[in-house]
Design an enzyme around this catalytic site. Structure first.
Site, PDB file in Angstrom:
ATOM      1  N   GLY A 208      55.376  49.971  50.711  1.00 46.81           N
ATOM      2  CA  GLY A 208      56.102  48.905  49.866  1.00 46.81           C
ATOM      3  C   GLY A 208      56.812  49.187  48.679  1.00 46.81           C
ATOM      4  N   ILE A 209      56.190  50.007  47.916  1.00 44.45           N
ATOM      5  CA  ILE A 209      56.913  50.365  46.582  1.00 44.45           C
ATOM      6  C   ILE A 209      57.624  51.415  46.664  1.00 44.45           C
ATOM      7  CG2 ILE A 209      56.477  51.254  44.145  1.00 44.45           C
ATOM      8  CD1 ILE A 209      53.805  49.268  44.021  1.00 44.45           C
TER       9      ILE A 209
ATOM     10  N   GLY B 140      49.607  56.689  47.853  1.00 45.56           N
ATOM     11  CA  GLY B 140      48.320  56.193  47.170  1.00 45.56           C
ATOM     12  C   GLY B 140      47.703  55.395  48.185  1.00 45.56           C
ATOM     13  N   ILE B 141      46.376  55.302  47.921  1.00 43.35           N
ATOM     14  CA  ILE B 141      45.444  54.534  48.543  1.00 43.35           C
ATOM     15  C   ILE B 141      44.312  53.903  47.882  1.00 43.35           C
ATOM     16  CG2 ILE B 141      45.753  55.983  50.900  1.00 43.35           C
ATOM     17  CD1 ILE B 141      42.949  57.267  50.124  1.00 43.35           C
TER      18      ILE B 141
ATOM     19  N   ASP C 108      38.220  50.369  47.902  1.00 39.36           N
ATOM     20  CA  ASP C 108      37.360  49.534  46.835  1.00 39.36           C
ATOM     21  C   ASP C 108      36.066  49.224  47.550  1.00 39.36           C
ATOM     22  OD1 ASP C 108      39.957  49.362  45.632  1.00 39.36           O
ATOM     23  OD2 ASP C 108      40.225  47.271  45.839  1.00 39.36           O
TER      24      ASP C 108
ATOM     25  N   TYR D  15      39.548  54.387  42.253  1.00 36.58           N
ATOM     26  CA  TYR D  15      40.905  54.413  41.874  1.00 36.58           C
ATOM     27  C   TYR D  15      41.302  54.504  40.300  1.00 36.58           C
ATOM     28  CZ  TYR D  15      45.414  51.954  42.978  1.00 36.58           C
ATOM     29  OH  TYR D  15      46.706  51.333  42.693  1.00 36.58           O
TER      30      TYR D  15
HETATM   31  N1  CAA Z   1      33.888  40.602  38.246  1.00 32.86           N
HETATM   32  C1  CAA Z   1      32.139  40.595  38.200  1.00 32.86           C
HETATM   33  N2  CAA Z   1      31.393  40.449  38.896  1.00 32.86           N
HETATM   34  C2  CAA Z   1      32.095  40.683  40.379  1.00 32.86           C
HETATM   35  C3  CAA Z   1      33.455  40.672  40.619  1.00 32.86           C
HETATM   36  C4  CAA Z   1      34.129  40.748  39.563  1.00 32.86           C
HETATM   37  N3  CAA Z   1      35.552  40.791  39.668  1.00 32.86           N
HETATM   38  N4  CAA Z   1      33.418  40.775  42.046  1.00 32.86           N
HETATM   39  C5  CAA Z   1      32.202  40.829  42.600  1.00 32.86           C
HETATM   40  N5  CAA Z   1      31.347  40.514  41.511  1.00 32.86           N
HETATM   41  C6  CAA Z   1      30.019  40.352  41.994  1.00 32.86           C
HETATM   42  C7  CAA Z   1      29.681  39.381  42.891  1.00 32.86           C
HETATM   43  O1  CAA Z   1      29.430  37.959  42.389  1.00 32.86           O
HETATM   44  C8  CAA Z   1      28.492  39.938  43.511  1.00 32.86           C
HETATM   45  O2  CAA Z   1      27.326  39.422  42.562  1.00 32.86           O
HETATM   46  P1  CAA Z   1      25.844  39.358  42.989  1.00 32.86           P
HETATM   47  O3  CAA Z   1      25.229  40.365  43.469  1.00 32.86           O
HETATM   48  O4  CAA Z   1      24.774  38.852  41.943  1.00 32.86           O
HETATM   49  O5  CAA Z   1      25.806  37.999  43.980  1.00 32.86           O
HETATM   50  C9  CAA Z   1      28.312  41.337  43.412  1.00 32.86           C
HETATM   51  O6  CAA Z   1      29.444  41.434  42.561  1.00 32.86           O
HETATM   52  C10 CAA Z   1      29.089  41.731  44.975  1.00 32.86           C
HETATM   53  O7  CAA Z   1      30.024  41.458  45.133  1.00 32.86           O
HETATM   54  P2  CAA Z   1      30.701  41.290  46.636  1.00 32.86           P
HETATM   55  O8  CAA Z   1      29.920  40.878  47.526  1.00 32.86           O
HETATM   56  O9  CAA Z   1      32.244  40.900  46.457  1.00 32.86           O
HETATM   57  O10 CAA Z   1      30.754  42.756  46.542  1.00 32.86           O
HETATM   58  P3  CAA Z   1      31.646  43.634  47.692  1.00 32.86           P
HETATM   59  O11 CAA Z   1      30.803  44.946  47.531  1.00 32.86           O
HETATM   60  O12 CAA Z   1      31.462  42.961  49.042  1.00 32.86           O
HETATM   61  O13 CAA Z   1      33.054  43.456  47.268  1.00 32.86           O
HETATM   62  C11 CAA Z   1      35.144  44.270  46.017  1.00 32.86           C
HETATM   63  C12 CAA Z   1      33.365  44.232  46.107  1.00 32.86           C
HETATM   64  C13 CAA Z   1      35.498  44.462  47.489  1.00 32.86           C
HETATM   65  C14 CAA Z   1      35.392  46.054  45.459  1.00 32.86           C
HETATM   66  C15 CAA Z   1      35.485  43.068  45.246  1.00 32.86           C
HETATM   67  O14 CAA Z   1      34.891  43.083  44.199  1.00 32.86           O
HETATM   68  C16 CAA Z   1      37.048  43.243  45.054  1.00 32.86           C
HETATM   69  O15 CAA Z   1      37.768  43.096  45.994  1.00 32.86           O
HETATM   70  N6  CAA Z   1      37.528  43.595  43.811  1.00 32.86           N
HETATM   71  C17 CAA Z   1      38.666  43.662  43.505  1.00 32.86           C
HETATM   72  C18 CAA Z   1      39.407  45.052  43.744  1.00 32.86           C
HETATM   73  C19 CAA Z   1      40.796  44.951  43.336  1.00 32.86           C
HETATM   74  O16 CAA Z   1      41.165  44.435  42.420  1.00 32.86           O
HETATM   75  N7  CAA Z   1      41.605  45.866  44.077  1.00 32.86           N
HETATM   76  C20 CAA Z   1      43.029  45.887  44.019  1.00 32.86           C
HETATM   77  C21 CAA Z   1      43.510  46.384  45.153  1.00 32.86           C
HETATM   78  S1  CAA Z   1      45.339  46.510  45.142  1.00 32.86           S
HETATM   79  C22 CAA Z   1      45.307  47.814  43.989  1.00 32.86           C
HETATM   80  O17 CAA Z   1      44.535  48.527  43.638  1.00 32.86           O
HETATM   81  C23 CAA Z   1      47.022  47.704  43.463  1.00 32.86           C
HETATM   82  C24 CAA Z   1      46.715  48.313  41.919  1.00 32.86           C
HETATM   83  O18 CAA Z   1      46.810  49.178  41.305  1.00 32.86           O
HETATM   84  C25 CAA Z   1      46.822  46.994  41.180  1.00 32.86           C
HETATM   85  P1  NAP Z   2      51.564  51.137  50.440  1.00 36.15           P
HETATM   86  O1  NAP Z   2      52.457  49.970  51.118  1.00 36.15           O
HETATM   87  O2  NAP Z   2      50.065  51.027  51.319  1.00 36.15           O
HETATM   88  O3  NAP Z   2      52.191  52.436  50.244  1.00 36.15           O
HETATM   89  C1  NAP Z   2      51.406  53.650  50.021  1.00 36.15           C
HETATM   90  C2  NAP Z   2      52.112  54.868  50.741  1.00 36.15           C
HETATM   91  O4  NAP Z   2      51.426  56.198  50.521  1.00 36.15           O
HETATM   92  C3  NAP Z   2      51.957  54.634  52.281  1.00 36.15           C
HETATM   93  O5  NAP Z   2      53.155  54.795  53.053  1.00 36.15           O
HETATM   94  C4  NAP Z   2      50.959  55.562  52.625  1.00 36.15           C
HETATM   95  O6  NAP Z   2      51.042  56.002  53.975  1.00 36.15           O
HETATM   96  C5  NAP Z   2      51.239  56.507  51.858  1.00 36.15           C
HETATM   97  N1  NAP Z   2      50.303  57.704  51.837  1.00 36.15           N
HETATM   98  C6  NAP Z   2      48.867  57.450  51.690  1.00 36.15           C
HETATM   99  N2  NAP Z   2      48.131  58.522  51.672  1.00 36.15           N
HETATM  100  C7  NAP Z   2      49.009  59.702  51.941  1.00 36.15           C
HETATM  101  C8  NAP Z   2      48.899  61.050  52.217  1.00 36.15           C
HETATM  102  N3  NAP Z   2      47.708  61.571  51.995  1.00 36.15           N
HETATM  103  N4  NAP Z   2      49.982  61.644  52.081  1.00 36.15           N
HETATM  104  C9  NAP Z   2      51.209  60.991  52.313  1.00 36.15           C
HETATM  105  N5  NAP Z   2      51.385  59.590  52.201  1.00 36.15           N
HETATM  106  C10 NAP Z   2      50.418  59.014  52.029  1.00 36.15           C
HETATM  107  O7  NAP Z   2      51.188  50.835  48.997  1.00 36.15           O
HETATM  108  P2  NAP Z   2      52.149  50.329  47.709  1.00 36.15           P
HETATM  109  O8  NAP Z   2      51.678  49.222  47.143  1.00 36.15           O
HETATM  110  O9  NAP Z   2      53.599  50.545  48.057  1.00 36.15           O
HETATM  111  O10 NAP Z   2      51.600  51.427  46.688  1.00 36.15           O
HETATM  112  C11 NAP Z   2      52.609  52.629  46.282  1.00 36.15           C
HETATM  113  C12 NAP Z   2      51.828  53.399  45.125  1.00 36.15           C
HETATM  114  O11 NAP Z   2      51.904  52.193  44.150  1.00 36.15           O
HETATM  115  C13 NAP Z   2      50.350  53.573  45.451  1.00 36.15           C
HETATM  116  O12 NAP Z   2      50.273  54.957  44.561  1.00 36.15           O
HETATM  117  C14 NAP Z   2      49.590  52.545  44.566  1.00 36.15           C
HETATM  118  O13 NAP Z   2      48.191  53.101  44.064  1.00 36.15           O
HETATM  119  C15 NAP Z   2      50.600  52.187  43.629  1.00 36.15           C
HETATM  120  N6  NAP Z   2      50.258  50.732  42.885  1.00 36.15           N
HETATM  121  C16 NAP Z   2      50.313  49.691  43.836  1.00 36.15           C
HETATM  122  C17 NAP Z   2      50.294  48.499  43.439  1.00 36.15           C
HETATM  123  C18 NAP Z   2      50.142  47.230  43.856  1.00 36.15           C
HETATM  124  O14 NAP Z   2      50.020  46.235  43.601  1.00 36.15           O
HETATM  125  N7  NAP Z   2      50.833  47.082  45.190  1.00 36.15           N
HETATM  126  C19 NAP Z   2      49.905  48.106  41.952  1.00 36.15           C
HETATM  127  C20 NAP Z   2      49.749  49.361  41.182  1.00 36.15           C
HETATM  128  C21 NAP Z   2      50.090  50.833  41.726  1.00 36.15           C
HETATM  129  P3  NAP Z   2      49.988  55.297  55.106  1.00 36.15           P
HETATM  130  O15 NAP Z   2      50.449  53.857  55.252  1.00 36.15           O
HETATM  131  O16 NAP Z   2      50.087  56.114  56.216  1.00 36.15           O
HETATM  132  O17 NAP Z   2      48.538  55.405  54.443  1.00 36.15           O
END
Ligand code: CAA
Ligand code: NAP
Length: 249
Positions: free
Chosen positions: A16-17, A93-94, A97, A156
């Site tokens: 996407g990015i 990136g991947i 979580d 991450y």
């Molecule tokens: N803060 C504090 N406590 C939390 C919490 C939070 N944010 N999230 C969950 N908890 C607590 C729950 O309340 C639960 O508590 P109890 O055991 O006391 O009931 C405990 O933690 C376990 O919670 P879950 O059942 O939700 O745990 P899980 O293992 O199923 O899920 C998780 C954990 C999937 C990591 C979930 O917390 C989550 O999705 N977190 C957000 C992660 C996130 O922001 N990812 C971003 C992805 S995109 C990205 O990364 C791009 C970028 O760069 C910005």
């Molecule tokens: P995305 O759409 O999933 O793009 C990530 C790309 O990286 C995918 O095309 C993926 O291919 C590729 N990739 C993963 N593993 C690889 C490997 N080993 N070799 C080569 N390519 C690989 O996610 P995005 O949101 O655009 O993210 C791009 C970057 O921005 C990442 O580094 C991410 O951590 C960062 N970022 C994203 C966010 C957000 O909110 N989206 C926020 C902060 C930072 P596959 O699809 O095959 O895995």
């Protein structure tokens, strides 16, 4: 903004990015090569056509950036086929979580290898050429969660914080040679990566974003193009947040 006569490589270019960055650098006049994971090979033709429909002619080279051999082979292929690299955007990136108590070594390694070690594997083979030619731009796509941490993202957040450590250290090595190294740290951006989150978790996070919305890939691409610009020659070692106010420092 101008990147005329420059050749840019964007890892994770089909994501996407990455796609928005490829488009933006192409609009700025760069010759852009997107790299993709070998698993994405069957998407290449449609992606190239979609970029062409938007007016950008972008080539794609496949390679796994998460291994030393994969990164070296990828850059070797690009340099042989197209020539020297002037602008490198480390965007692949991947996420895997989960809370620390449940995290497996595989989940840890996959995130560190793909987000952090890849930056070493891909930057090192282009670095000497940039230094010798006296021009280069390395831009690492980190994350707000590398700056502030996030529940469930020890792997991450460690990788993304490490990326900026790499940026600052390498910035010293390039500073007197015309090569800048910077980080862009996006907040939550509307791509497949954030779409994979549980709806209630995403909604809770967005409620805490001062701008009350996700960012767009184009908003990240704008910051990347700014740092890649010829005129951004005095900016190095910086970490540019693009996060809607989610984290300010
Ligand atoms: N803060 C504090 N406590 C939390 C919490 C939070 N944010 N999230 C969950 N908890 C607590 C729950 O309340 C639960 O508590 P109890 O055991 O006391 O009931 C405990 O933690 C376990 O919670 P879950 O059942 O939700 O745990 P899980 O293992 O199923 O899920 C998780 C954990 C999937 C990591 C979930 O917390 C989550 O999705 N977190 C957000 C992660 C996130 O922001 N990812 C971003 C992805 S995109 C990205 O990364 C791009 C970028 O760069 C910005
Ligand atoms: P995305 O759409 O999933 O793009 C990530 C790309 O990286 C995918 O095309 C993926 O291919 C590729 N990739 C993963 N593993 C690889 C490997 N080993 N070799 C080569 N390519 C690989 O996610 P995005 O949101 O655009 O993210 C791009 C970057 O921005 C990442 O580094 C991410 O951590 C960062 N970022 C994203 C966010 C957000 O909110 N989206 C926020 C902060 C930072 P596959 O699809 O095959 O895995």
């Amino acid at each position: 903004m101008s990147c005329i006569d420059k050749r840019a490589v964007v890892t994770g270019g089909l994501g996407g990015i990455g796609t928005a960055i490829c488009q933006r650098l192409s609009q700025a006049g760069a010759e852009v090569i997107a790299t993709c994971h070998p698993a994405e090979i069957d998407q290449i033709d449609a992606w190239v056509q979609a970029q062409q429909d938007k007016g950008a002619k972008i080539c794609v080279v496949a390679g796994d950036v998460s291994t030393a051999e994969g990164g070296a082979a990828l850059i070797g292929k690009i340099v042989e086929q197209f020539g020297a690299v002037d602008i490198l955007v480390n965007c692949a990136g991947i996420t895997r979580d989960t809370t620390l108590k449940k995290m497996t070594a595989e989940q840890w390694d996959a995130v560190i290898d793909t987000n952090l070690s890849s930056v070493f594997y891909v930057t090192q083979p282009v670095w000497n050429g940039m230094i010798e030619r006296g021009f280069g731009r390395v831009i690492n796509i980190s994350s707000v969660n590398g700056q502030r941490g996030q529940f469930g993202q020890t792997n991450y957040a460690a990788a993304k914080a490490g990326m900026h450590g790499f940026t600052m250290a390498l910035a010293y090595e390039g500073a007197a040679k015309g090569v800048t190294v910077n980080t862009v740290s996006p907040g939550y951006i509307d791509t497949a990566m954030t779409a994979a989150m549980r709806d209630e978790v995403r909604e809770a996070i967005l409620a805490g974003v001062p701008m009350r919305r996700m960012g767009t890939p184009e908003e990240i691409a704008h910051a990347v193009a700014f740092l890649a610009d010829d005129a951004s020659s005095y900016i190095t070692g910086a970490n540019l947040p693009v996060n809607g106010g989610l984290f300010m420092h």
